[in-house]
Motif scaffolding. Structure first.
Motif, PDB file in Angstrom:
ATOM      1  N   CYS A 117       6.040 -36.666  21.587  1.00 53.64           N
ATOM      2  CA  CYS A 117       6.482 -35.385  21.019  1.00 53.64           C
ATOM      3  C   CYS A 117       7.862 -35.002  21.543  1.00 53.64           C
ATOM      4  O   CYS A 117       8.730 -34.563  20.786  1.00 53.64           O
ATOM      5  CB  CYS A 117       5.482 -34.286  21.350  1.00 53.64           C
ATOM      6  SG  CYS A 117       3.943 -34.421  20.420  1.00 53.64           S
ATOM      7  N   ASP A 118       8.056 -35.201  22.830  1.00 52.50           N
ATOM      8  CA  ASP A 118       9.343 -34.833  23.426  1.00 52.50           C
ATOM      9  C   ASP A 118      10.484 -35.646  22.835  1.00 52.50           C
ATOM     10  O   ASP A 118      11.560 -35.132  22.544  1.00 52.50           O
ATOM     11  CB  ASP A 118       9.277 -35.041  24.945  1.00 52.50           C
ATOM     12  CG  ASP A 118       8.372 -34.014  25.627  1.00 52.50           C
ATOM     13  OD1 ASP A 118       8.055 -32.978  24.982  1.00 52.50           O
ATOM     14  OD2 ASP A 118       7.976 -34.245  26.778  1.00 52.50           O
ATOM     15  N   LEU A 119      10.247 -36.943  22.660  1.00 54.51           N
ATOM     16  CA  LEU A 119      11.301 -37.806  22.110  1.00 54.51           C
ATOM     17  C   LEU A 119      11.630 -37.413  20.668  1.00 54.51           C
ATOM     18  O   LEU A 119      12.801 -37.352  20.276  1.00 54.51           O
ATOM     19  CB  LEU A 119      10.847 -39.271  22.159  1.00 54.51           C
ATOM     20  CG  LEU A 119      10.798 -39.885  23.560  1.00 54.51           C
ATOM     21  CD1 LEU A 119      10.010 -41.194  23.530  1.00 54.51           C
ATOM     22  CD2 LEU A 119      12.207 -40.128  24.089  1.00 54.51           C
ATOM     23  N   ALA A 132       7.018 -34.347  12.962  1.00 55.72           N
ATOM     24  CA  ALA A 132       5.665 -34.413  12.425  1.00 55.72           C
ATOM     25  C   ALA A 132       4.763 -35.109  13.425  1.00 55.72           C
ATOM     26  O   ALA A 132       5.047 -36.232  13.855  1.00 55.72           O
ATOM     27  CB  ALA A 132       5.660 -35.174  11.104  1.00 55.72           C
ATOM     28  N   GLY A 133       3.666 -34.440  13.779  1.00 55.68           N
ATOM     29  CA  GLY A 133       2.686 -35.059  14.661  1.00 55.68           C
ATOM     30  C   GLY A 133       1.697 -35.851  13.836  1.00 55.68           C
ATOM     31  O   GLY A 133       1.192 -35.359  12.829  1.00 55.68           O
ATOM     32  N   GLY A 134       1.422 -37.077  14.261  1.00 58.87           N
ATOM     33  CA  GLY A 134       0.613 -37.931  13.412  1.00 58.87           C
ATOM     34  C   GLY A 134      -0.666 -38.434  14.060  1.00 58.87           C
ATOM     35  O   GLY A 134      -0.674 -38.830  15.224  1.00 58.87           O
ATOM     36  N   VAL A 135      -1.742 -38.416  13.275  1.00 59.31           N
ATOM     37  CA  VAL A 135      -2.981 -39.087  13.685  1.00 59.31           C
ATOM     38  C   VAL A 135      -3.299 -40.163  12.654  1.00 59.31           C
ATOM     39  O   VAL A 135      -2.860 -40.089  11.509  1.00 59.31           O
ATOM     40  CB  VAL A 135      -4.167 -38.103  13.801  1.00 59.31           C
ATOM     41  CG1 VAL A 135      -3.865 -37.018  14.823  1.00 59.31           C
ATOM     42  CG2 VAL A 135      -4.511 -37.500  12.442  1.00 59.31           C
ATOM     43  N   LYS A 156      -8.274 -34.074  20.117  1.00 63.25           N
ATOM     44  CA  LYS A 156      -7.628 -34.322  21.398  1.00 63.25           C
ATOM     45  C   LYS A 156      -6.117 -34.572  21.232  1.00 63.25           C
ATOM     46  O   LYS A 156      -5.305 -34.073  22.001  1.00 63.25           O
ATOM     47  CB  LYS A 156      -8.286 -35.545  22.046  1.00 63.25           C
ATOM     48  CG  LYS A 156      -8.523 -35.391  23.532  1.00 63.25           C
ATOM     49  CD  LYS A 156      -9.418 -36.486  24.054  1.00 63.25           C
ATOM     50  CE  LYS A 156      -9.040 -36.822  25.488  1.00 63.25           C
ATOM     51  NZ  LYS A 156      -9.792 -37.965  25.999  1.00 63.25           N
ATOM     52  N   GLN A 157      -5.762 -35.352  20.207  1.00 64.06           N
ATOM     53  CA  GLN A 157      -4.337 -35.566  19.953  1.00 64.06           C
ATOM     54  C   GLN A 157      -3.687 -34.263  19.504  1.00 64.06           C
ATOM     55  O   GLN A 157      -2.555 -33.941  19.851  1.00 64.06           O
ATOM     56  CB  GLN A 157      -4.141 -36.642  18.869  1.00 64.06           C
ATOM     57  CG  GLN A 157      -4.254 -38.068  19.398  1.00 64.06           C
ATOM     58  CD  GLN A 157      -3.883 -39.091  18.342  1.00 64.06           C
ATOM     59  OE1 GLN A 157      -4.756 -39.530  17.605  1.00 64.06           O
ATOM     60  NE2 GLN A 157      -2.628 -39.460  18.269  1.00 64.06           N
ATOM     61  N   LEU A 158      -4.438 -33.538  18.690  1.00 66.79           N
ATOM     62  CA  LEU A 158      -3.915 -32.308  18.106  1.00 66.79           C
ATOM     63  C   LEU A 158      -3.552 -31.289  19.189  1.00 66.79           C
ATOM     64  O   LEU A 158      -2.548 -30.564  19.056  1.00 66.79           O
ATOM     65  CB  LEU A 158      -4.992 -31.719  17.183  1.00 66.79           C
ATOM     66  CG  LEU A 158      -4.528 -30.748  16.123  1.00 66.79           C
ATOM     67  CD1 LEU A 158      -3.478 -31.371  15.232  1.00 66.79           C
ATOM     68  CD2 LEU A 158      -5.722 -30.302  15.292  1.00 66.79           C
ATOM     69  N   LYS A 164       3.113 -28.933  22.006  1.00 64.76           N
ATOM     70  CA  LYS A 164       4.515 -29.314  21.857  1.00 64.76           C
ATOM     71  C   LYS A 164       5.146 -28.716  20.597  1.00 64.76           C
ATOM     72  O   LYS A 164       6.313 -28.971  20.314  1.00 64.76           O
ATOM     73  CB  LYS A 164       4.618 -30.844  21.804  1.00 64.76           C
ATOM     74  CG  LYS A 164       4.241 -31.533  23.114  1.00 64.76           C
ATOM     75  CD  LYS A 164       5.253 -31.223  24.202  1.00 64.76           C
ATOM     76  CE  LYS A 164       4.923 -31.971  25.499  1.00 64.76           C
ATOM     77  NZ  LYS A 164       5.916 -31.652  26.554  1.00 64.76           N
ATOM     78  N   ASN A 165       4.342 -27.946  19.874  1.00 62.79           N
ATOM     79  CA  ASN A 165       4.843 -27.208  18.717  1.00 62.79           C
ATOM     80  C   ASN A 165       5.552 -28.084  17.681  1.00 62.79           C
ATOM     81  O   ASN A 165       6.701 -27.852  17.305  1.00 62.79           O
ATOM     82  CB  ASN A 165       5.784 -26.089  19.183  1.00 62.79           C
ATOM     83  CG  ASN A 165       5.987 -25.067  18.071  1.00 62.79           C
ATOM     84  OD1 ASN A 165       5.149 -24.932  17.175  1.00 62.79           O
ATOM     85  ND2 ASN A 165       7.101 -24.362  18.135  1.00 62.79           N
TER      86      ASN A 165
END
Lengths: 417, 417, 417, 417
Positions: A117-119, A132-135, A156-158, A164-165
């Motif tokens: 997320c930080d990267l 975009a956060g991905g599962v 858990k990933q969410l 990290k917004n």
């Protein structure tokens, strides 16, 4: 697409925003609702495998924590190529997958997800891009774990993505719409925009559900964006998304559409996609699309009404750049990396050899039928077709490494190529 | 290969060495004299073009100064892949090339060459690698400038290499042995070890001088290492180096041998190499070698007595890793990036799908004939054959951009593909 | 299959039979009803074009009258190869086709049809074969002539067949089921068994009628045997006949099934078949099936429940022999020409070279992937797709030759290959 | 070319000529000396194998006696296609070959040779053609029999040719020039013109003798015509004949030149020719040349100064017709079979479909790259390379059939395809 809605930075980063009262990028739905084209990035596992940071087989994303400079550089290259979305490098970053079949990692799932997320955020902030956060699909589902168990894994990933917004969420690379629906249901609870992307072709998911019906189920579950990623070549994926669109419209529903295909030609795939091809994953080179193939893809996707257009396995930054260049007129902008690329081969005007300068023209590259240089190789393969899907004993996952005995049985079963 | 001769850091960096009395890497000739295998890196212009930092056409290396993080990252990937040589990214960094045909750069040749040296050194120091300063063929030679003029161009780059104290020098990518001899003569004056590498095939240089005779002239001019780079596929290059070796031995001379071929299959090339193929440079994808092709190449090169084995255009880090893995027993070491690569596909033992786990074996990948996925494309092309070489009007270089009128004449002359 | 029903010659040739009270071959329906396999012959127009007796373009069968020795010889070769049916060489022998577009013939339609019947009968009597009189699609239909006009054309050929007492009738090579139904209606009036064969693929006829529906209409019109011939490769034709069978069975009807495909691989055809391929008709050589492909075809056709199995354009006698050899066990007989053919390559045991003797085995030939020897050619083509069918001005026929002006318009319209 | 030298029939057939004082065809040397083009026929064993009269493996010509109507018909087709030479169908008709490895024949060598002469003469008399009696390489030579023994074998066939008064003699299909020289020495004794044709490529004969040197030895032995037949594709054969011509001219000798290549593309052959290709002999279909390839061949052969231009294995009558059509202007005559062939596709002007009429033009067919229709097959093969030649135990011939034990050893040795 910047700031049309006059949002200010402080709304997004209430406590830590380093900039006050500046315009910030519009959100994914605002862009798509406004008819904008959103360029996605390319697949990270394949690109980083070639660079030496991801292991083919487990395909897990520990590099986010282990070799952040390599992941950051790839993000930057896709950003320069025109991508408006930085997907967190969290593919297969669920705990059940990270510990599957003897994959000994020194990082926890939470560490990897956080680093990713930080990267993504760091690089997104360098340009006009969203995070975009991905599962993605889980070994647990293939091993017939319960809905509750599978949903707990996504949750858990969410938790990391919310902390990290991230700007929006993508549930991608699902072979079974049932699991994708579960994922969407979990992601929806956050209130973030949700995209859902299956790795299926025109024949439908592994349970035989058609693309149109899959899309309807995902929209009903709450996905605002639906589409296809991975497993098939661009034209096949566009075709499958068209079928999704027809299904959604026929059902009287509404959605946005996305496509993030392979950068490999796969005319010989069966319903399981490129996994079944004998060349997967270490002999796919002759199938890699050229940049001109990508122009063709971008145009077809656009004409099909798809507005979130990106890539998956096999895409290198120049592939995304080609997508962005094809749609430069519609988007009103050339990507940064086009400083190093003459449109349709124009840079060859500067080549030292006259016969190469003679190739500095669109019709040359549009009509080229590139040779493989491999006269002893065929142009199509016969895909494996083991007919093994969810619930089959061979798909049950295990934390211990595959044993020699297990391997021997598989080798005997495999046909010789 | 570290410090067998007990050299200390202070000898190399007399004034600025940050470390005192530590062992430093042995030099290129010491390694080769000791029978060591030296792994080269891959080509930077093609790899960085795909990443968005080099422009196809001029192919100039301003990214060293302009986007150092991208160049540094690529160096690191090759180092992790096993490379013992970091070539300065100074290909075509001569002033006459940098200003050729309207290439407007914001950096001087000296700035680019200096930045490139710094990046190579920085990464070399992270592992067991040497820095090689490189010069290549000049537009001036093709435009029939005098020996004095051409040598002055090499000298200018060399001044930077000496200032930056590179470990050895490579004169590479020469189509005419005459120009390569001039380059060697200039490089020799520094006292540094000199390698000379032509971009020719078994048919010889553009003036028809055979590989054997070319090698003899280069050795007589003072090159301690001779070989072939670019323009042809690995097996063709190995064949040409073998001819060089035969020529040198027949002449009663001694040399070390190097090879840094393309990562493209080129069975259909004429003497001009891949420049003549209709796919050059934007349609070469189907020709890219697999990692297994690289194993084969590394073994053949080794068996031919070549000990400096690397790559050129088309090589990605995983290609160099494959070379290093093939020769792991002989070298006594696996490359760092093999932490992310199971030998001969072993990582697939961890794949979720059983039929992919069934591919975790050497005989599967050794025997695979990978399909192109392009049934409407041929396996070989007819190369262009304009028969234009040094001295021809069409090769005269110019600082102004190619004009529309000049282009039109070339387009008319070009055959349609 | 001889005489199971004890018919005597005098019933068939009441006035002229040279033999009294001998057993004669059973009829086509008796054979099929008894579950026998009936081997068809191959296509005459393509085979005789290569031998120099048929003109590509008009494709008319005047050779029956003009060069009877050549036609007789080809009949004999197919008979020796195992064919049980001698089709009269009357393809396109309707008067409207014979005089189409400037085809100046010195024989009347009646003369050609009569000569063809005599030749077929002469050779059929040399073995276990029946004579089938054949009609095919007419330019009149494509030019939108009335049902009455088109039926009159079939009637004219039929008069000859009745006079010459053929054993049964085949209406073949119809692109539109409507015209085929008309043909069947005419043929039925004779009381002879009627077979009807369309030149369509799985996509159906040129009006979009599905294979299943086509078959139903033909059976309802009175055809006892229905199937597919020409236009597609064997596997595609078998697939389309399966669809016919499903349609007929679903409709509660009964029929026998026939298939007489091309001897060319056509994976790249559109619904119009091989006519649309750029290679038609003078560049089809690389697509020719091997005898081993024919073994595979024969087995698939048999497994699909098809019992009248033959060939069309591209079939040479050895192709029919391969069909007969594959089904030798089921038929209880090897064809005469197998005196000159070792099964599955066994004749190679007598070859002078040891490595060729090593090929005298089934698994060698079954697994061979034969190379084209054409590295600059693709494996698939893009078919023409003019979308022109019945009623289109471009299909209107004319008795005068195509004019230069008409040709120029076509050339301009055609894409360049 | 008729009667320029006013020879009369009675000189040739002194006792039995049915015609008095009519002009007869000029001899082979008179034609070649006059600069005429002589068109050869095609290969009989392959063409008759496909028709069902020759067995692949032994490849013996008993059909001349056994099925004369089939042999006569093929002669006629080649005559109609433009052939000026009817070669007696006596390939491999030496007694040692006829009885090799269990080939049980009911005809003696003399019977076969006589029947073949009669058939060739009968058809030659129907047009402008000469009869050539042919001998070919013997199993005896490969089995290391003495010069005396081998010559005795040729002599036996020759006795028939003299008795039947053939017009000239051809020693063809020799892999070793030594044996060909022996054959020429025997043939020369008759006083008839002698042609000698080797089945070698540019790499020379099986003992490594270059084409140029081979030609010199043959000319010195008395051959007036030298050249190449079989084993390689047309362009390769023309190249080898050019090398022969250069050798002869360099040696200050004179000769006429002939070429009778395969009708198969063989870019992947080694020195042993198409025998080594894995597709030999039952999978060669994709390699068959089109008629347009034959135009190209005829022009190249003519341009190389070759004036006896024919074909060997794989040639069908339409291939020879294409050769004759390409050279129609130079010869001043079109072949008879061109009554059924519009030059360069002109017959398609009469086709019913407009897009096929659009192909009635030379540039269409000249530029076509025909697809194989076989996407799972390669374009080139890896030839077998057993390195077995004259004198090797595996080449020793035997009259008994190859035993199962002998076969098993060969199968084990053979690589699997």
């Amino acid at each position: 697409m910047y700031g049309v809605l006059s949002k200010v930075c402080s709304q997004v980063y209430p406590t830590e925003c380093p900039l006050k009262n500046v315009l910030i990028p519009a959100g994914i739905l605002e862009r798509l609702d406004a008819g904008e084209i959103v360029i996605g990035d390319g697949g990270f596992v394949f690109a980083l495998e070639k660079r030496g940071y991801v292991k083919a087989g487990p395909w897990t994303p520990e590099a986010a924590a282990e070799h952040p400079e390599a992941v950051r550089q790839l993000h930057r290259e896709f950003l320069r190529a025109g991508a408006n979305v930085m997907q967190t490098f969290t593919f297969y970053a669920s705990d059940d997958k990270l510990e599957n079949r003897g994959n000994k990692l020194t990082f926890t799932g939470a560490q990897i997800n956080e680093a990713a997320c930080d990267l993504a955020r760091e690089v997104a902030n360098e340009g006009d891009a969203l995070v975009a956060g991905g599962v993605s699909q889980t070994p647990s589902y293939l091993s017939c774990k319960s809905e509750t168990d599978v949903k707990a894994i996504f949750k858990k990933q969410l938790d990391v993505f919310i902390k990290k917004n991230v700007d929006f969420l993508i549930a991608e690379y699902f072979e079974h719409v049932e699991e994708a629906v579960w994922a969407v249901e979990v992601l929806k609870e956050t209130g973030k925009p949700v995209a859902a992307s299956l790795c299926i072709g025109p024949e439908g998911d592994m349970h035989g559900v058609s693309p149109g019906e899959c899309a309807v189920r995902l929209v009903k579950a709450g996905a605002q964006i639906v589409g296809i990623n991975c497993h098939f070549d661009p034209m096949t994926c566009v075709k499958a998304v068209k079928m999704m669109k027809e299904g959604v419209e026929k059902a009287g529903l509404k959605a946005h559409y996305m496509v993030q295909p392979l950068a490999y030609h796969t005319p010989d795939c069966s319903c399981q996609g490129f996994i079944d091809l004998p060349e997967f994953p270490f002999g796919l080179e002759p199938r890699i699309l050229t940049r001109w193939d990508m122009h063709h893809y971008a145009r077809e996707a656009y004409n099909a009404g798809i507005r979130f257009i990106g890539g998956c396995c096999g895409f290198e930054p120049y592939h995304i750049r080609a997508v962005a260049e094809e749609l430069a007129t519609e988007r009103g902008v050339l990507p940064a990396a086009s400083e190093k690329h003459g449109s349709w081969g124009a840079g060859l005007e500067m080549h030292t050899k006259p016969w190469v300068r003679a190739r500095a023209r669109r019709d040359y590259w549009e009509n080229l039928k590139p040779a493989s240089g491999r006269p002893q190789c065929p142009s199509m393969s016969a895909p494996d077709g083991w007919g093994v899907t969810k619930g089959h004993a061979d798909l049950m996952q295990q934390t211990e490494a595959t044993s020699q005995d297990q391997l021997k049985k598989l080798f005997d079963r495999s046909k010789t190529h």
